[in-house]
Design an enzyme around this catalytic site. Structure first.
Site, PDB file in Angstrom:
ATOM      1  N   GLU A   1      -5.149  -8.706   0.653  1.00  0.00           N
ATOM      2  CA  GLU A   1      -5.865  -8.391   1.897  1.00  0.00           C
ATOM      3  C   GLU A   1      -7.345  -8.240   1.592  1.00  0.00           C
ATOM      4  O   GLU A   1      -7.728  -7.586   0.623  1.00  0.00           O
ATOM      5  CB  GLU A   1      -5.377  -7.080   2.535  1.00  0.00           C
ATOM      6  CG  GLU A   1      -4.022  -7.133   3.187  1.00  0.00           C
ATOM      7  CD  GLU A   1      -3.653  -5.820   3.874  1.00  0.00           C
ATOM      8  OE1 GLU A   1      -4.581  -5.048   4.242  1.00  0.00           O
ATOM      9  OE2 GLU A   1      -2.456  -5.550   4.036  1.00  0.00           O
TER      10      GLU A   1
ATOM     11  N   GLU B   1       0.794  -1.231   0.000  1.00  0.00           N
ATOM     12  CA  GLU B   1       0.000   0.000   0.000  1.00  0.00           C
ATOM     13  C   GLU B   1       0.832   1.290   0.000  1.00  0.00           C
ATOM     14  O   GLU B   1       0.825   2.052   0.973  1.00  0.00           O
ATOM     15  CB  GLU B   1      -0.974   0.001   1.178  1.00  0.00           C
ATOM     16  CG  GLU B   1      -1.995  -1.099   1.100  1.00  0.00           C
ATOM     17  CD  GLU B   1      -3.017  -1.077   2.225  1.00  0.00           C
ATOM     18  OE1 GLU B   1      -4.056  -1.743   2.086  1.00  0.00           O
ATOM     19  OE2 GLU B   1      -2.790  -0.378   3.240  1.00  0.00           O
TER      20      GLU B   1
END
Length: 447
Positions: free
Chosen positions: A352, A162
């Protein structure tokens, strides 16, 4: 249907679970440093102890085996391996990750390594961090140490987790470590160096890995889905478009340069002459082919930073939400793989997905979490629909394997399939873990 070798798994991040923040020669990261200020996180909490995974990893892997995980994505704490971030290697840190990999393989679980999950070395941060032109080389040298130590047993690699959050959240808006708000000019320097660091890391892995590597990154971003007011074409466009207000959280801002070797037209329109420039050689470095497109996704959303005064496109009065106040939108696990596969033409990996729930130990000693089971059933059915439509999905990593330190939210948000009593460290498999075990045993046929 899911392929026979589908990688059913779960994920974690070093700072969120390991603890042992200053043991066995480990250095200080920015999350170690800044969270000692009790004003930074809920209740003044930090990851000094977290889930004590550093000392209890064998117990944790045994629970993963009991669930039946086929894979486990974990991250390396840079300063556990190289305490100053650059230079001398800490053999005790390398040994911990080597032992963890051995334990996973012994349990029949594929180890998947994320090389950077936010906890940047503090000593390098003091030298400018990602603003420093040497930062891509610092990262490459760290990656070389990890690859030399683990690539005889590890095949799956992720360069960054991220970048939207550790740069956008940490350096642009300032709600994550190092809690900075930088100018647009400085942000372009940060972005440029992280792009180059990614490319250097891919080169290091390709050149030095002992097992044939599978390499990706694990970005996030706003994914839009169709509604009665949004067509599929509009949802697809909005998933990749951005403007000057939210570009740093977008999918295309990060993925297009890496996956397509160019900036999206949106970036050219938004930034003009201020847009990052790369030489031909740098473009070749940044856009080296990856083996899959991995991404983290929890909900459909229009904006990463929503206007709290009104409902977004996927919420309404009384609509279902998790305890992080995120929308429950199962269809995102159909449309996200579809949109990303169409654009980037690579197999998909869900790195995720999950939900924070209100969990506690019941009087019977068990942790019942029916909301999470329902959430997962709905989302995984949509992922199955994507595979049935011919989208190649390699695996699914639930976030997270256990309750953990949820960054500035402290320990309030419980995402885990394993319940952790933070006062004692006791682990308890939640009902969702037992449910997930059945899903894995049936390879998704029981959904």
């Amino acid at each position: 249907m899911f392929k026979d070798d589908f990688l059913w798994g779960a994920a974690s991040a070093a700072y969120q679970v390991e603890g042992a923040y200053d043991e066995d020669g480990k250095g200080t990261g920015i999350w170690d440093h800044f969270t000692q200020d009790v004003t930074r996180c809920a209740h003044g909490e930090n990851g000094n102890i977290a889930c004590d995974h550093y000392h209890r990893y064998k117990e944790d892997v045994a629970l993963m085996k009991e669930i039946g995980l086929k894979s486990y994505r974990f991250s390396i704490n840079w300063t556990r391996v190289i305490p100053e971030g650059y230079g001398k290697v800490n053999e005790a840190g390398i040994r911990f990750y080597s032992d963890l990999v051995d334990e996973l393989i012994g349990a029949g679980i594929e180890p998947m390594v994320t090389l950077f999950h936010w906890n940047y070395p503090y000593e390098l941060y003091r030298k400018g961090g990602w603003k420093n032109a040497d930062s891509p080389e610092w990262f490459a040298q760290y990656v070389k140490v990890v690859v030399d130590a683990l690539s005889d047993r590890v095949r799956y690699w992720f360069t960054f987790n991220e970048p939207q959050l550790f740069l956008g959240g940490g350096h642009k808006i300032g709600f994550h470590a190092p809690f900075e708000e930088n100018s647009a000019k400085d942000m372009m320097t940060l972005y440029r160096n992280v792009f180059l660091a990614h490319g250097k890391a891919v080169s290091v892995i390709r050149r030095n890995a002992k097992l044939s590597p599978m390499i990706g990154m694990a970005p996030t971003g706003s994914v839009c889905i169709p509604t009665d007011k949004i067509t599929e074409d509009e949802a697809r466009r909005r998933t990749f478009d951005f403007d000057s207000e939210d570009y740093f959280f977008s999918n295309a801002w990060w993925a297009d340069p890496i996956m397509l070797g160019r900036f999206t037209d949106c970036a050219c329109d938004v930034f003009g002459d201020d847009l990052i420039s790369f030489t031909k050689e740098e473009w070749e470095l940044v856009s080296q082919p990856l083996d899959y497109y991995a991404f983290n996704v929890y909900q459909a959303q229009t904006d990463m930073v929503p206007d709290r005064s009104k409902y977004d496109d996927y919420s309404y009065i009384g609509s279902p939400r998790t305890t992080t106040d995120w929308n429950v939108t199962p269809e995102v696990l159909y449309y996200a793989p579809k949109f990303f596969y169409e654009r980037y033409k690579k197999p998909i990996m869900i790195t995720e997905n999950g939900m924070a729930n209100t969990d506690w130990e019941f009087e019977d000693g068990k942790v019942h979490d029916p909301q999470r089971i329902d959430f997962l059933s709905r989302y995984l059915k949509e992922l199955k629909r994507a595979t049935d439509d011919g989208i190649p999905v390699l695996g699914y990593q639930y976030w997270s394997i256990m309750d953990n330190f949820e960054w500035t939210s402290g320990y309030d948000k419980r995402f885990g399939m394993i319940y952790v009593d933070y006062r004692t460290g006791k682990r308890t498999l939640k009902d969702s873990a037992l449910w997930y075990a059945d899903v894995i045993r049936s390879n998704g046929s029981k959904l």
